[in-house]
Write an enzyme that holds these catalytic residues in place. Sequence first.
Site, PDB file in Angstrom:
ATOM      1  N   CYS A 127       5.654   2.806   4.521  1.00 35.50           N
ATOM      2  CA  CYS A 127       5.458   2.702   5.746  1.00 35.50           C
ATOM      3  C   CYS A 127       6.783   1.750   5.951  1.00 35.50           C
ATOM      4  O   CYS A 127       7.149   0.647   4.892  1.00 35.50           O
ATOM      5  CB  CYS A 127       4.019   1.525   5.412  1.00 35.50           C
ATOM      6  SG  CYS A 127       2.710   3.054   4.425  1.00 35.50           S
ATOM      7  N   ALA A 146       0.732  -0.939  -0.581  1.00 35.80           N
ATOM      8  CA  ALA A 146       0.010  -0.025   0.158  1.00 35.80           C
ATOM      9  C   ALA A 146       0.651   1.187   0.572  1.00 35.80           C
ATOM     10  O   ALA A 146       0.558   2.271  -0.622  1.00 35.80           O
ATOM     11  CB  ALA A 146      -0.863  -0.010   1.281  1.00 35.80           C
ATOM     12  N   CYS A 147       2.283   1.028   0.471  1.00 39.73           N
ATOM     13  CA  CYS A 147       2.914   2.744   0.989  1.00 39.73           C
ATOM     14  C   CYS A 147       4.296   2.052   0.916  1.00 39.73           C
ATOM     15  O   CYS A 147       4.633   0.912   1.728  1.00 39.73           O
ATOM     16  CB  CYS A 147       2.857   3.245   2.160  1.00 39.73           C
ATOM     17  SG  CYS A 147       3.303   4.474   2.136  1.00 39.73           S
ATOM     18  N   GLY A 148       4.591   2.770  -0.356  1.00 37.23           N
ATOM     19  CA  GLY A 148       6.357   2.081  -0.681  1.00 37.23           C
ATOM     20  C   GLY A 148       7.263   2.811   0.847  1.00 37.23           C
ATOM     21  O   GLY A 148       8.403   3.027   1.075  1.00 37.23           O
TER      22      GLY A 148
END
Length: 288
Positions: free
Chosen positions: A118, A114-116
Amino acid sequence: MDVAMNMHEYGDMHLDIFTLDTQGITVREDALAIEEALEIRLAGAEPVITMRTPGHDRELTAGLMLSEGLARTKDDFEVIDHLVGQPNVVQVVLKRFSATKAEQLERSSLSNSACGVCGKKKLNLEIMQGLNPLTFSTPLHRQLLSSLPAELYKHQKLFEQTGGLHAAALFDASGQLLALREDVGRHNAVDKLNGWALLNGQLPLDDRIILLSGRASFELIQKCIMARVSVVCAISAPSSYAVRLAREFGITLVGFLREGRFNIYSGAERILGPSYALPNEAENKRPA
């Protein structure tokens, strides 16, 4: 143009599901985008785990090394390949490696699809220090930019089947599609695309256009800066930090590119001409 997909190593799985609609309940086969963990073993550093759609793993790894400032060209790699018999493990040996680089990689110790950013211990902003503002020698026409989403959709084969994948596409200044990569993670799609460019000697991408299938966020613009991409277009919205970085590094940033219309958040002069400047944009621009 590099958009070919091997469905055995990259893509989807099929299973039966229930569908409820106004006609009642039916059982049908559905296609799901595959999400699996990839372990990246860089010699001299702790392993990195990232969730991704299997396929183009070498490119994904090379793109991650570029994004983290660990590699600039394909000649920086001594080894970059899957371990024998382990399709979810890529081994990397850099020709020049230091403890400082190991610390940089630890900041990317864990990312999800979802998020690089995170899971990172801190944002790795120092890797952009010393980079000059980006250039683009060819004027961009509105009609050319407006035509890019149709080309993207035409070649998003896995999205068409699953509806669950992001894409990043690379175009030249004439609007020709050069390469496209899909993944459950939008940051992975960009890493795969940048990794393709790195491993094929295509960097820098300063006279190229990247089109994102979703929104433009901080980590995606940072990855484009590391690959020296000067024009970034997104089907959806940019974030405030993305606009800030785009203005600082001289990127032309376009959002909501769809159905013949778009917004320009940075670098409008490449599209509209030198007389167009947005208020306060010059104040954010990094000096050459």
